[in-house]
Design a protein around this motif. Structure first.
Motif, PDB file in Angstrom:
ATOM      1  N   SER A  33      -6.788  -3.721   2.067  1.00 27.68           N
ATOM      2  CA  SER A  33      -6.542  -3.615   3.513  1.00 27.68           C
ATOM      3  C   SER A  33      -5.538  -4.687   3.897  1.00 27.68           C
ATOM      4  N   ALA A  90      -1.447   0.186  -1.409  1.00 26.35           N
ATOM      5  CA  ALA A  90      -1.727  -0.058   0.008  1.00 26.35           C
ATOM      6  C   ALA A  90      -2.690   0.991   0.539  1.00 26.35           C
ATOM      7  N   SER A 150      -8.791   2.432   4.860  1.00 25.82           N
ATOM      8  CA  SER A 150      -8.574   2.002   3.468  1.00 25.82           C
ATOM      9  C   SER A 150      -9.731   2.423   2.568  1.00 25.82           C
ATOM     10  N   GLU A 175      -0.731  -3.588   5.349  1.00 21.17           N
ATOM     11  CA  GLU A 175      -1.171  -3.410   3.962  1.00 21.17           C
ATOM     12  C   GLU A 175      -0.046  -3.748   2.978  1.00 21.17           C
TER      13      GLU A 175
END
Ligand code: ASP
Ligand code: MG
Length: 401
Positions: free
Chosen positions: A41, A134, A153, A74
């Motif tokens: 994250s 990411a 995420s 990210e």
């Protein structure tokens, strides 16, 4: 060699020190003979700050540009984590969502993962690299960056685990999943195991530990998810398929939602067309109606109660005013001081008397039940908000959560 997908949340990568700590954990896992894919994250509160920046420039930012901006959080953490691993002598490579073929569909800021191309990931893993991806982002059919909704995420990590046929380990700032929020009940016990079904109910009821989409995906692919602390070597909680109550209990968790309002309309003419037209106006405004109950008709009139998100109160009031103008005989009551208390457990399927025990404990504490709904593994009850703390404590004690 087995692939493992690990995900580290914002707090776990909140400073350079913490990122180095995460890097050491990843190395330990790699050295135990695994190929590692890591999803991270944005650092700490970065995403919140980016949202603030956007609204400071434009009170109604375009969703496309918002996604462009939010996805950058990210990108900072993946590159820093990759650098941290390299500084410790390990080969690592970071990728954004679009770079690694995470394709999305649906609306900006709320998109869904439509597919993942694993070629690049597998190539890098086979070249002995630790792959860092990411979270929270992908690319849509117009080649625009999109995000998956706040907390997304988790979904990125689980989706990657599903397509790589790997287990998913989610590292966070709590020790695992609790049957009741430890901030509300200090004696709360961590669960060793919880089923997808229970977790999905709890996540949708606002228990807030994991993104509901992540659980949906894991359940579809039967991908096991571990939720554990990124600071300690504790076992955490496993989320997996389960038919029977894993700890022999009737109830696995309790959740409280304080963000709903309850609307009651008395003396509506008993006509299904009127009722359906009324609710279709809520649908038009994308207001998510949750619980609904209708009384049996008396003298051609019915009463209806339902709940909706408190954030939609203004829109709801407009609909109610128009409805009142059309049907002057009705009475409308809006109750903003309610909470939804829910108990969840697959143990309910095989054990009887759960509802009776739940209602009795509310009665013993003089807590009124304003509305009740049930599913196969859940009982939800609207109660006055003033009683929410007592209700959570009494339920947690009675069901030993
Ligand atoms: N950084 C994003 C958020 O704060 C996504 C995530 O952390 O899961 O919502
Ligand atoms: Mg999260």
């Amino acid at each position: 060699m087995h692939i493992v997908v690990q995900k580290y949340g914002g707090t776990s990568v909140g400073s350079t020190e913490r990122i180095l700590n995460v890097a050491k954990r990843i190395i330990a896992k790699k050295n135990s003979g695994h190929q590692i894919v890591v999803v991270v994250s944005a650092m700490g509160k970065t995403t919140d700050e980016l949202v603030k920046l956007a609204y400071a420039i434009n009170p109604a930012p375009s969703k496309r540009e918002l996604d462009r901006l939010l996805s950058t959080g990210e990108q900072i953490s993946i590159s820093l984590l990759s650098m941290a691993l390299q500084s410790l002598g390990y080969d690592a490579i970071s990728f954004t969502g679009p770079q690694v073929g995470i394709r999305t569909s649906g609306r900006h800021t709320k998109s869904r993962i439509a597919g993942i191309d694993t070629t690049k990931i597998l190539e890098s893993l086979n070249a002995e690299k630790i792959v860092i991806i990411a979270g929270f982002q992908g690319v849509n059919e117009n080649d625009d960056v999109t995000t998956l909704g706040r907390g997304g995420s988790d979904t990125s990590a689980v989706a990657l685990a599903c397509v790589l046929d790997a287990p998913c380990e989610i590292y966070t700032d709590v020790e695992g999943i609790y049957g009741v929020d430890p901030r509300l009940y200090s004696k709360a016990k961590k669960l060793d195991a919880v089923s997808y079904e229970e977790m999905l109910e709890m996540a949708s009821l606002g228990a807030g530990v994991m993104h509901p989409r992540a659980i949906e995906l894991a359940s579809k692919y039967e991908t096991p998810i571990w939720v554990a602390s990124s600071e300690f070597e504790l076992p955490g909680t496993i989320i997996k398929k389960g038919e029977k109550s894993m700890e022999g209990q009737s109830i696995t968790g309790v959740a409280i939602d304080n963000d709903e309002i309850m609307i009651t309309i008395r003396d509506i003419p008993f006509d299904t067309n009127i009722t359906s037209q009324f609710f279709s106006q809520f649908a038009t405004k994308s207001i998510n109606i949750d619980m609904i109950s209708q009384s049996a008709p008396i003298d051609g009139l019915i009463n209806i109660s339902f709940t909706a998100p408190a954030s939609d109160l203004d829109d709801a009031k407009k609909i109610l005013t128009t409805f009142h103008e059309k049907h002057p005989g009705i009475g409308v009551i809006i109750d903003e001081n309610i909470s939804k208390l829910s108990v969840v457990g697959i143990g309910m399927r095989s054990q009887s008397g759960v509802a009776a025990k739940f209602f009795q404990l509310l009665a013993d504490n003089n807590i009124q039940m304003l509305m009740i709904t049930t599913s196969e593994i859940r009982i939800s009850c609207i109660i006055p908000s003033v009683d929410k703390d007592i209700a959570v404590t009494a339920t947690a004690e009675a069901f030993e959560l």
